[in-house]
Write a protein that holds these residues in place. Structure first.
Motif, PDB file in Angstrom:
ATOM      1  N   LEU A   1     -12.343 -18.252  -9.626  1.00 33.47           N
ATOM      2  CA  LEU A   1     -11.341 -18.672  -8.642  1.00 33.47           C
ATOM      3  C   LEU A   1     -10.140 -19.367  -9.287  1.00 33.47           C
ATOM      4  O   LEU A   1      -8.987 -19.004  -8.987  1.00 33.47           O
ATOM      5  CB  LEU A   1     -11.991 -19.592  -7.599  1.00 33.47           C
ATOM      6  CG  LEU A   1     -12.696 -18.906  -6.433  1.00 33.47           C
ATOM      7  CD1 LEU A   1     -13.442 -19.922  -5.589  1.00 33.47           C
ATOM      8  CD2 LEU A   1     -11.681 -18.163  -5.572  1.00 33.47           C
ATOM      9  N   PRO A   2     -10.359 -20.351 -10.183  1.00 28.45           N
ATOM     10  CA  PRO A   2      -9.193 -21.014 -10.762  1.00 28.45           C
ATOM     11  C   PRO A   2      -8.344 -20.101 -11.647  1.00 28.45           C
ATOM     12  O   PRO A   2      -7.119 -20.263 -11.702  1.00 28.45           O
ATOM     13  CB  PRO A   2      -9.804 -22.150 -11.593  1.00 28.45           C
ATOM     14  CG  PRO A   2     -11.178 -22.327 -11.083  1.00 28.45           C
ATOM     15  CD  PRO A   2     -11.608 -20.988 -10.597  1.00 28.45           C
ATOM     16  N   ILE A   3      -8.986 -19.142 -12.345  1.00 32.05           N
ATOM     17  CA  ILE A   3      -8.253 -18.325 -13.310  1.00 32.05           C
ATOM     18  C   ILE A   3      -7.695 -17.057 -12.670  1.00 32.05           C
ATOM     19  O   ILE A   3      -6.525 -16.700 -12.876  1.00 32.05           O
ATOM     20  CB  ILE A   3      -9.153 -17.974 -14.510  1.00 32.05           C
ATOM     21  CG1 ILE A   3      -9.554 -19.261 -15.249  1.00 32.05           C
ATOM     22  CG2 ILE A   3      -8.456 -17.000 -15.451  1.00 32.05           C
ATOM     23  CD1 ILE A   3     -10.566 -19.043 -16.356  1.00 32.05           C
ATOM     24  N   MET A   4      -8.520 -16.360 -11.879  1.00 35.75           N
ATOM     25  CA  MET A   4      -8.129 -15.052 -11.352  1.00 35.75           C
ATOM     26  C   MET A   4      -7.569 -15.114  -9.936  1.00 35.75           C
ATOM     27  O   MET A   4      -6.946 -14.157  -9.477  1.00 35.75           O
ATOM     28  CB  MET A   4      -9.331 -14.097 -11.376  1.00 35.75           C
ATOM     29  CG  MET A   4      -9.971 -13.930 -12.740  1.00 35.75           C
ATOM     30  SD  MET A   4      -8.836 -13.309 -13.993  1.00 35.75           S
ATOM     31  CE  MET A   4      -8.455 -11.701 -13.333  1.00 35.75           C
ATOM     32  N   GLY A   5      -7.818 -16.204  -9.237  1.00 33.36           N
ATOM     33  CA  GLY A   5      -7.295 -16.329  -7.879  1.00 33.36           C
ATOM     34  C   GLY A   5      -8.295 -15.896  -6.824  1.00 33.36           C
ATOM     35  O   GLY A   5      -9.276 -15.207  -7.096  1.00 33.36           O
ATOM     36  N   THR A   6      -8.007 -16.310  -5.570  1.00 31.32           N
ATOM     37  CA  THR A   6      -8.937 -16.064  -4.466  1.00 31.32           C
ATOM     38  C   THR A   6      -9.054 -14.587  -4.123  1.00 31.32           C
ATOM     39  O   THR A   6     -10.149 -14.066  -3.916  1.00 31.32           O
ATOM     40  CB  THR A   6      -8.472 -16.842  -3.221  1.00 31.32           C
ATOM     41  OG1 THR A   6      -8.376 -18.229  -3.543  1.00 31.32           O
ATOM     42  CG2 THR A   6      -9.457 -16.666  -2.068  1.00 31.32           C
ATOM     43  N   GLU A   7      -7.921 -13.894  -4.037  1.00 33.70           N
ATOM     44  CA  GLU A   7      -7.945 -12.491  -3.616  1.00 33.70           C
ATOM     45  C   GLU A   7      -8.764 -11.634  -4.579  1.00 33.70           C
ATOM     46  O   GLU A   7      -9.618 -10.838  -4.155  1.00 33.70           O
ATOM     47  CB  GLU A   7      -6.517 -11.957  -3.508  1.00 33.70           C
ATOM     48  CG  GLU A   7      -6.451 -10.535  -2.957  1.00 33.70           C
ATOM     49  CD  GLU A   7      -5.015 -10.064  -2.787  1.00 33.70           C
ATOM     50  OE1 GLU A   7      -4.824  -8.921  -2.325  1.00 33.70           O
ATOM     51  OE2 GLU A   7      -4.086 -10.819  -3.131  1.00 33.70           O
ATOM     52  N   PHE A   8      -8.520 -11.788  -5.876  1.00 34.14           N
ATOM     53  CA  PHE A   8      -9.267 -11.007  -6.862  1.00 34.14           C
ATOM     54  C   PHE A   8     -10.756 -11.317  -6.774  1.00 34.14           C
ATOM     55  O   PHE A   8     -11.596 -10.410  -6.792  1.00 34.14           O
ATOM     56  CB  PHE A   8      -8.754 -11.310  -8.269  1.00 34.14           C
ATOM     57  CG  PHE A   8      -9.535 -10.621  -9.354  1.00 34.14           C
ATOM     58  CD1 PHE A   8      -9.186  -9.353  -9.779  1.00 34.14           C
ATOM     59  CD2 PHE A   8     -10.634 -11.236  -9.954  1.00 34.14           C
ATOM     60  CE1 PHE A   8      -9.914  -8.707 -10.768  1.00 34.14           C
ATOM     61  CE2 PHE A   8     -11.364 -10.596 -10.935  1.00 34.14           C
ATOM     62  CZ  PHE A   8     -11.009  -9.334 -11.344  1.00 34.14           C
ATOM     63  N   THR A   9     -11.105 -12.602  -6.691  1.00 34.64           N
ATOM     64  CA  THR A   9     -12.516 -13.000  -6.670  1.00 34.64           C
ATOM     65  C   THR A   9     -13.234 -12.440  -5.457  1.00 34.64           C
ATOM     66  O   THR A   9     -14.353 -11.908  -5.557  1.00 34.64           O
ATOM     67  CB  THR A   9     -12.632 -14.531  -6.683  1.00 34.64           C
ATOM     68  OG1 THR A   9     -11.958 -15.048  -7.836  1.00 34.64           O
ATOM     69  CG2 THR A   9     -14.085 -14.972  -6.712  1.00 34.64           C
TER      70      THR A   9
ATOM     71  N   TYR B   1     -22.394 -17.328  -7.663  1.00 35.79           N
ATOM     72  CA  TYR B   1     -21.330 -18.146  -7.088  1.00 35.79           C
ATOM     73  C   TYR B   1     -20.887 -19.252  -8.034  1.00 35.79           C
ATOM     74  O   TYR B   1     -19.717 -19.679  -8.000  1.00 35.79           O
ATOM     75  CB  TYR B   1     -21.801 -18.753  -5.751  1.00 35.79           C
ATOM     76  CG  TYR B   1     -22.560 -20.044  -5.907  1.00 35.79           C
ATOM     77  CD1 TYR B   1     -21.903 -21.273  -5.849  1.00 35.79           C
ATOM     78  CD2 TYR B   1     -23.943 -20.046  -6.132  1.00 35.79           C
ATOM     79  CE1 TYR B   1     -22.596 -22.455  -6.006  1.00 35.79           C
ATOM     80  CE2 TYR B   1     -24.623 -21.218  -6.285  1.00 35.79           C
ATOM     81  CZ  TYR B   1     -23.960 -22.423  -6.218  1.00 35.79           C
ATOM     82  OH  TYR B   1     -24.649 -23.588  -6.384  1.00 35.79           O
ATOM     83  N   GLY B   2     -21.792 -19.746  -8.892  1.00 32.89           N
ATOM     84  CA  GLY B   2     -21.447 -20.839  -9.792  1.00 32.89           C
ATOM     85  C   GLY B   2     -20.297 -20.463 -10.724  1.00 32.89           C
ATOM     86  O   GLY B   2     -19.306 -21.201 -10.850  1.00 32.89           O
ATOM     87  N   ARG B   3     -20.408 -19.299 -11.346  1.00 32.45           N
ATOM     88  CA  ARG B   3     -19.332 -18.855 -12.238  1.00 32.45           C
ATOM     89  C   ARG B   3     -18.071 -18.507 -11.463  1.00 32.45           C
ATOM     90  O   ARG B   3     -16.953 -18.748 -11.918  1.00 32.45           O
ATOM     91  CB  ARG B   3     -19.793 -17.642 -13.052  1.00 32.45           C
ATOM     92  CG  ARG B   3     -20.873 -17.967 -14.068  1.00 32.45           C
ATOM     93  CD  ARG B   3     -21.195 -16.766 -14.927  1.00 32.45           C
ATOM     94  NE  ARG B   3     -21.584 -15.599 -14.146  1.00 32.45           N
ATOM     95  CZ  ARG B   3     -22.803 -15.412 -13.643  1.00 32.45           C
ATOM     96  NH1 ARG B   3     -23.743 -16.337 -13.851  1.00 32.45           N
ATOM     97  NH2 ARG B   3     -23.101 -14.336 -12.952  1.00 32.45           N
ATOM     98  N   ALA B   4     -18.250 -17.934 -10.253  1.00 33.49           N
ATOM     99  CA  ALA B   4     -17.077 -17.577  -9.449  1.00 33.49           C
ATOM    100  C   ALA B   4     -16.277 -18.820  -9.072  1.00 33.49           C
ATOM    101  O   ALA B   4     -15.042 -18.827  -9.143  1.00 33.49           O
ATOM    102  CB  ALA B   4     -17.516 -16.826  -8.197  1.00 33.49           C
ATOM    103  N   VAL B   5     -16.965 -19.890  -8.675  1.00 28.51           N
ATOM    104  CA  VAL B   5     -16.277 -21.115  -8.255  1.00 28.51           C
ATOM    105  C   VAL B   5     -15.692 -21.849  -9.450  1.00 28.51           C
ATOM    106  O   VAL B   5     -14.549 -22.333  -9.403  1.00 28.51           O
ATOM    107  CB  VAL B   5     -17.247 -22.024  -7.472  1.00 28.51           C
ATOM    108  CG1 VAL B   5     -16.620 -23.384  -7.210  1.00 28.51           C
ATOM    109  CG2 VAL B   5     -17.647 -21.364  -6.157  1.00 28.51           C
ATOM    110  N   ALA B   6     -16.469 -21.928 -10.537  1.00 28.07           N
ATOM    111  CA  ALA B   6     -16.032 -22.738 -11.679  1.00 28.07           C
ATOM    112  C   ALA B   6     -14.977 -22.040 -12.525  1.00 28.07           C
ATOM    113  O   ALA B   6     -14.089 -22.705 -13.082  1.00 28.07           O
ATOM    114  CB  ALA B   6     -17.240 -23.099 -12.540  1.00 28.07           C
TER     115      ALA B   6
END
Length: 200
Positions: free
Chosen positions: A160-168, A152-157
């Motif tokens: 999410l900001p680069i790829m967006g919520t839907e992709f993540t 989750y750390g990499r996903a949040v940091a």
């Protein structure tokens, strides 16, 4: 014949507590270390042939500086793993993550890997500590794969900001079964390669 009273042998439970828990014996120099050293020597010879001694010295100086920056994090991660190995109750870890933990152990390993913070200097010492205190290869593989794919750390940091919520979210949902499958396959293979237990 001596009249001194014979001492009763210590109870089995006390003797078991006195013995240190079995751990994996790690050789300081193994085949991987030898292979890396051979590659280093070959590459150093190629650099020396092309750039001379100055090229080799420049690379060594740069890498020593890099090593000095990484060393504190490596030390902190190793200390974390050592402390975790001492703190965690071996029986509970073996029961929850051991060879007989079944699907529950794989799910626990997956969940733990998903929420484990930090980089490789944290994850791998923790995984080694779990192996030391009774976790089996399957649950540990599930933890490492989960930390790699779901963390989750990499996903949040980053994600999410680069790829967006839907992709993540879709990437995480699709990745969820993979740690469990990898752990189950690792447990299956390990039981057949080492049917009598961990290698010396």
């Amino acid at each position: 014949m001596s009249d001194a009273p014979l001492k009763d042998p210590p109870p089995a439970s006390d003797a078991a507590e006195a013995e240190p828990p079995p751990g994996r014996v790690r050789k300081p120099v193994g085949w991987s270390m030898i292979s890396i050293l051979v590659l280093v020597l070959v590459c150093a010879g190629l650099v020396y042939r092309r750039d001379g001694a100055d090229g080799v010295v420049e690379i060594l100086t740069h890498d020593l500086s890099l090593f000095g920056g990484i060393l504190p994090r490596v030390l902190a991660g190793c200390l974390l793993g050592a402390f975790i190995a001492e703190i965690l109750p071996h029986e509970k870890v073996s029961r929850s993550l051991g060879p007989k933990s079944g699907l529950k152990g794989l799910l626990i390993g997956t969940a733990f890997g998903a929420i484990l913070p930090g980089g490789p200097f944290t994850a791998y010492p923790v995984a080694a500590a779990l192996l030391t205190v009774g976790a089996d290869f399957g649950a540990t593989i599930a933890m490492v794969v989960s930390w790699t794919l779901i963390g989750y750390g990499r996903a949040v940091a980053w994600e999410l900001p680069i790829m967006g919520t839907e992709f993540t979210l879709w990437r995480i949902v699709i990745s969820l079964p993979l740690p469990v499958l990898a752990g189950a396959f690792g447990r299956f293979v390990y039981a057949r390669v080492y049917p009598s237990g961990a290698p010396e």
